[in-house]
Scaffold this active site. Structure first.
Site, PDB file in Angstrom:
ATOM      1  N   ARG A  14       2.994   4.672  17.953  1.00  0.00           N
ATOM      2  CA  ARG A  14       1.570   5.018  18.016  1.00  0.00           C
ATOM      3  C   ARG A  14       0.902   4.380  19.231  1.00  0.00           C
ATOM      4  NH1 ARG A  14      -0.482   4.689  11.690  1.00  0.00           N
ATOM      5  NH2 ARG A  14       1.580   4.901  10.766  1.00  0.00           N
TER       6      ARG A  14
ATOM      7  N   ARG B 180       1.379   9.781  13.443  1.00  0.00           N
ATOM      8  CA  ARG B 180       2.522   9.331  12.650  1.00  0.00           C
ATOM      9  C   ARG B 180       3.460   8.503  13.517  1.00  0.00           C
ATOM     10  NH1 ARG B 180       4.629  11.840   8.484  1.00  0.00           N
ATOM     11  NH2 ARG B 180       5.743   9.858   8.362  1.00  0.00           N
TER      12      ARG B 180
ATOM     13  N   LYS C 209       0.808  -1.214   0.000  1.00  0.00           N
ATOM     14  CA  LYS C 209       0.000   0.000   0.000  1.00  0.00           C
ATOM     15  C   LYS C 209       0.849   1.275   0.000  1.00  0.00           C
ATOM     16  CE  LYS C 209      -0.745   0.109   5.034  1.00  0.00           C
ATOM     17  NZ  LYS C 209      -0.015   1.353   5.304  1.00  0.00           N
ATOM     18  N   ASP C 210       2.157   1.147   0.314  1.00  0.00           N
ATOM     19  CA  ASP C 210       3.041   2.311   0.329  1.00  0.00           C
ATOM     20  C   ASP C 210       3.683   2.589  -1.028  1.00  0.00           C
ATOM     21  OD1 ASP C 210       2.585   2.726   3.027  1.00  0.00           O
ATOM     22  OD2 ASP C 210       4.347   1.583   3.660  1.00  0.00           O
TER      23      ASP C 210
ATOM     24  N   ARG D 230      -7.325   8.677   3.722  1.00  0.00           N
ATOM     25  CA  ARG D 230      -8.485   7.842   3.387  1.00  0.00           C
ATOM     26  C   ARG D 230      -9.282   7.503   4.643  1.00  0.00           C
ATOM     27  NH1 ARG D 230      -9.365   2.549   4.093  1.00  0.00           N
ATOM     28  NH2 ARG D 230      -7.192   2.265   4.733  1.00  0.00           N
ATOM     29  N   ARG D 231      -8.597   7.052   5.682  1.00  0.00           N
ATOM     30  CA  ARG D 231      -9.299   6.676   6.914  1.00  0.00           C
ATOM     31  C   ARG D 231      -9.962   7.889   7.565  1.00  0.00           C
ATOM     32  NH1 ARG D 231      -4.255   3.127   8.326  1.00  0.00           N
ATOM     33  NH2 ARG D 231      -4.854   1.142   7.374  1.00  0.00           N
TER      34      ARG D 231
ATOM     35  N   CYS E  31      -0.252   6.974  -1.379  1.00  0.00           N
ATOM     36  CA  CYS E  31      -0.837   6.796  -0.048  1.00  0.00           C
ATOM     37  C   CYS E  31      -1.294   8.120   0.564  1.00  0.00           C
ATOM     38  CB  CYS E  31       0.146   6.095   0.878  1.00  0.00           C
ATOM     39  SG  CYS E  31       1.719   6.966   1.079  1.00  0.00           S
TER      40      CYS E  31
END
Length: 293
Positions: A151, A145, A80-81, A127-128, A240
């Site tokens: 996180r 981040r 996805k990156d 997106r989220r 992304c």
């Protein structure tokens, strides 16, 4: 094969898990490996959201330099990156078998209620953020981040009530016990490639070695689905940092079903596209065309 394959990777625990997984697959097939850690722009710039860094390939560019210089033979990425277009001198050699694609909500609160007004959800994904505004409008999003462990530390410190993450990373790092909700992929359609590991190399890499690496690492059904998703992503020239989504699945009827689209940053507008693609055509696309997805 006597050559030691040098595997380029980022240095986070999740990235190293992926690199070590690749290494284990190769070593099981009798190929020696060496893991080379390379720091990317996305690892260094943590005070800005991804959409404000301004460059595509923030998690891949330095790894690609390593491929060009011969410092590494292959680079391992979260699929996805990977930016929508691959430079002409490089290619995506393989996509490894995909993990469950869903986004999940992770929290130390065992009774977390997603419909509680004012709930603070941490995420670094545009997106989220947009989808949360659309489907959970009573929640608030905050920038999150850093690697997964960073996180989670911020979550434990109380900066957020929960984090929204990809199931694949949470599962691979063995934090399943913190998953409170699995978000339905029919609403929270994942990012292109989410759940798969991509293997990139220079086109100049020895052809015999490339064929052997493909044989060991490439998962055909996953490759077909990601080729369809990346073809969709390429039409928007996105990566992304834009709020796009795409999920391709194989059907029993011998087709690929693609669900892709784009959502506005405020979540109010969502453009969706459903397509049915014949599998034989996609197989020709994946296995006969140059691998530039």
């Amino acid at each position: 094969m006597k050559k030691t394959v040098r595997i380029g990777t980022r240095g986070s625990r999740l990235a190293l898990w992926q690199a070590n997984h690749v290494a284990a697959c190769l070593e099981q097939a009798g190929i020696m490996t060496e893991i080379v850690v390379i720091t990317t722009t996305g690892d260094l710039v943590l005070d800005r959201s991804l959409d404000k860094i301004g460059a595509k390939g923030v998690f891949t560019e330095e790894l690609e330099i390593g491929l060009r210089t011969g410092h590494v033979d292959i680079a391992v990425h979260s699929a996805k990156d990977v930016q929508s277009s691959i430079p002409a001198d490089l290619e995506l050699l393989a996509f490894m078998e995909r993990e469950q694609v869903n986004d999940v909500v992770v929290s130390f609160q065992t009774d977390l209620n997603l419909h509680k007004p004012g709930l603070v959800l941490g995420t670094s994904s545009t997106r989220r953020k947009a989808m949360l505004k659309r489907f959970l409008p009573n929640t608030t999003t905050a920038e999150a981040r850093g690697n997964l462990q960073t996180r989670l530390r911020k979550l434990e410190e109380g900066q957020y009530d929960a984090l929204v993450l990809a199931y694949a990373g949470v599962h691979r790092m063995e934090y399943d016990s913190l998953i409170r909700h699995i978000l339905p992929e029919t609403q929270f359609v994942p990012a292109t490639g989410q759940g798969s590991v991509a293997i990139e190399c220079a086109r100049s890499l020895e052809s015999e070695l490339k064929l052997e690496l493909q044989r060991i690492l490439d998962h055909g059904p996953t490759h077909i689905c990601l080729a369809a998703e990346r073809a969709f992503l390429r039409t928007m020239e996105g990566g992304c940092s834009i709020p796009s989504f795409a999920l391709a699945t194989l059907t029993t009827a011998g087709t690929v079903q693609l669900h892709g689209g784009l959502i506005s940053l405020d979540g109010n507008n969502c453009l969706k596209k459903y397509s049915q693609l014949q599998l034989p055509m996609l197989m020709r696309l994946v296995y006969k065309w140059p691998r530039k997805y």
